[in-house]
Design a protein around this motif. Structure first.
Motif, PDB file in Angstrom:
ATOM      1  N   GLY A   1       0.780  -1.221   0.000  1.00 20.01           N
ATOM      2  CA  GLY A   1       0.000   0.000   0.000  1.00 20.01           C
ATOM      3  C   GLY A   1       0.815   1.276   0.000  1.00 20.01           C
ATOM      4  O   GLY A   1       0.260   2.363   0.013  1.00 20.01           O
TER       5      GLY A   1
ATOM      6  N   LYS B   1       0.057   4.616   3.423  1.00 26.41           N
ATOM      7  CA  LYS B   1      -0.951   3.663   3.890  1.00 26.41           C
ATOM      8  C   LYS B   1      -0.412   2.790   5.015  1.00 26.41           C
ATOM      9  O   LYS B   1      -1.166   2.395   5.905  1.00 26.41           O
TER      10      LYS B   1
ATOM     11  N   LYS C   1      -0.765   4.855   8.060  1.00 32.20           N
ATOM     12  CA  LYS C   1      -2.167   4.925   8.457  1.00 32.20           C
ATOM     13  C   LYS C   1      -2.599   3.657   9.165  1.00 32.20           C
ATOM     14  O   LYS C   1      -3.330   3.695  10.154  1.00 32.20           O
ATOM     15  N   ARG C   2      -2.138   2.495   8.679  1.00 27.27           N
ATOM     16  CA  ARG C   2      -2.468   1.243   9.351  1.00 27.27           C
ATOM     17  C   ARG C   2      -1.930   1.232  10.772  1.00 27.27           C
ATOM     18  O   ARG C   2      -2.605   0.795  11.708  1.00 27.27           O
TER      19      ARG C   2
ATOM     20  N   LYS D   1     -13.117  -4.748  -4.350  1.00 31.22           N
ATOM     21  CA  LYS D   1     -12.580  -4.313  -3.061  1.00 31.22           C
ATOM     22  C   LYS D   1     -13.185  -5.184  -1.974  1.00 31.22           C
ATOM     23  O   LYS D   1     -14.393  -5.338  -1.883  1.00 31.22           O
TER      24      LYS D   1
ATOM     25  N   ARG E   1      -3.718  -4.180  -3.637  1.00 29.38           N
ATOM     26  CA  ARG E   1      -3.449  -2.987  -2.835  1.00 29.38           C
ATOM     27  C   ARG E   1      -4.214  -3.053  -1.510  1.00 29.38           C
ATOM     28  O   ARG E   1      -5.345  -3.519  -1.464  1.00 29.38           O
ATOM     29  N   THR E   2      -3.589  -2.558  -0.459  1.00 28.27           N
ATOM     30  CA  THR E   2      -4.240  -2.535   0.844  1.00 28.27           C
ATOM     31  C   THR E   2      -4.375  -1.100   1.343  1.00 28.27           C
ATOM     32  O   THR E   2      -3.600  -0.217   0.983  1.00 28.27           O
ATOM     33  N   ASP E   3      -5.378  -0.884   2.193  1.00 31.02           N
ATOM     34  CA  ASP E   3      -5.616   0.432   2.777  1.00 31.02           C
ATOM     35  C   ASP E   3      -6.438   0.237   4.047  1.00 31.02           C
ATOM     36  O   ASP E   3      -6.840  -0.886   4.384  1.00 31.02           O
TER      37      ASP E   3
ATOM     38  N   THR F   1      -9.577  -2.979   7.286  1.00 27.68           N
ATOM     39  CA  THR F   1      -8.582  -3.073   6.221  1.00 27.68           C
ATOM     40  C   THR F   1      -9.271  -3.409   4.906  1.00 27.68           C
ATOM     41  O   THR F   1     -10.202  -4.216   4.873  1.00 27.68           O
TER      42      THR F   1
END
Length: 205
Positions: free
Chosen positions: A45, A49, A52-53, A89, A105-107, A125
């Protein structure tokens, strides 16, 4: 692209040809071929990101696995569920992630509402793109369809993930655990409405 398959219901095997995937740190149990494993703080990410995690408590201890051959992953004898993503998603409980493609992709997104005092459920997540994600569950994962005519309420301890055009809300003061003698604490349900699929496990964390 790496090929994710179940070796059995509690073990994942990934066949790779000089490719790279992300996996839960410490989840590798064996491999055949040539691989290297490195700690990862990004997880597909990017730096923003990843920060943010960490700030939201949705941080996932990840490693990068790269090489050629077959590598095997497992975690505490939990069941492994392989889910292909075709540009979709997936909103997922971070503790349920086992491994996923580098192309995914992760967020982290905020899912909380006013009145929520527990940290559980505030952030979720997301994994998105073309590729494969694998999830852990206590017992066989169950996919429940949600339609506009039939919303779904879920115990947050049983929630694994969801995808589709769904609205997530919280319902408070639900005391079903009190009825069966469990300490309910702050009792609430996750309510999903719209069109999509919710994945749950037949157990509580």
């Amino acid at each position: 692209m790496p090929r994710f398959e179940n070796k059995n219901k509690r073990m994942l095997q990934v066949q790779m040809s000089n490719e790279k995937i992300f996996a839960l740190a410490g989840s590798m149990v064996a491999y055949e071929g040539n691989f290297k494993f490195e700690k990862s703080s990004l997880g597909g990410g990017g730096i923003f990101k990843a920060l943010k995690r960490a700030a939201t408590g949705e941080g996932i201890p990840l490693m990068v696995c790269q090489g050629s051959g077959t590598v095997y992953f497992a975690r505490e004898a939990k069941e492994v569920n392989v889910i292909p993503l075709m540009g979709e998603k997936l909103f997922v409980e971070s503790s349920s992630l086992l491994a996923y493609d580098q192309s995914v992709r992760t967020d982290v997104v905020f899912r909380g509402l006013r009145g929520m005092t527990s940290g559980q459920g505030l952030f979720t997540t997301t994994v998105e793109g073309q590729g494969t994600v694998t999830l852990l569950s206590e017992g066989p994962i169950i996919a429940l369809e949600v339609t506009p005519q039939m919303p779904l309420c879920v115990d947050p301890d049983a929630f694994i993930a969801y995808k589709g055009n769904l609205q997530q809300d919280f319902i408070f003061d639900v005391n079903w655990k009190t009825f069966v003698g469990q300490d309910s604490g702050e009792t609430f349900q996750l309510k999903f409405s719209g069109q999509g699929v919710v994945y749950i496990q037949p157990a509580e964390r």
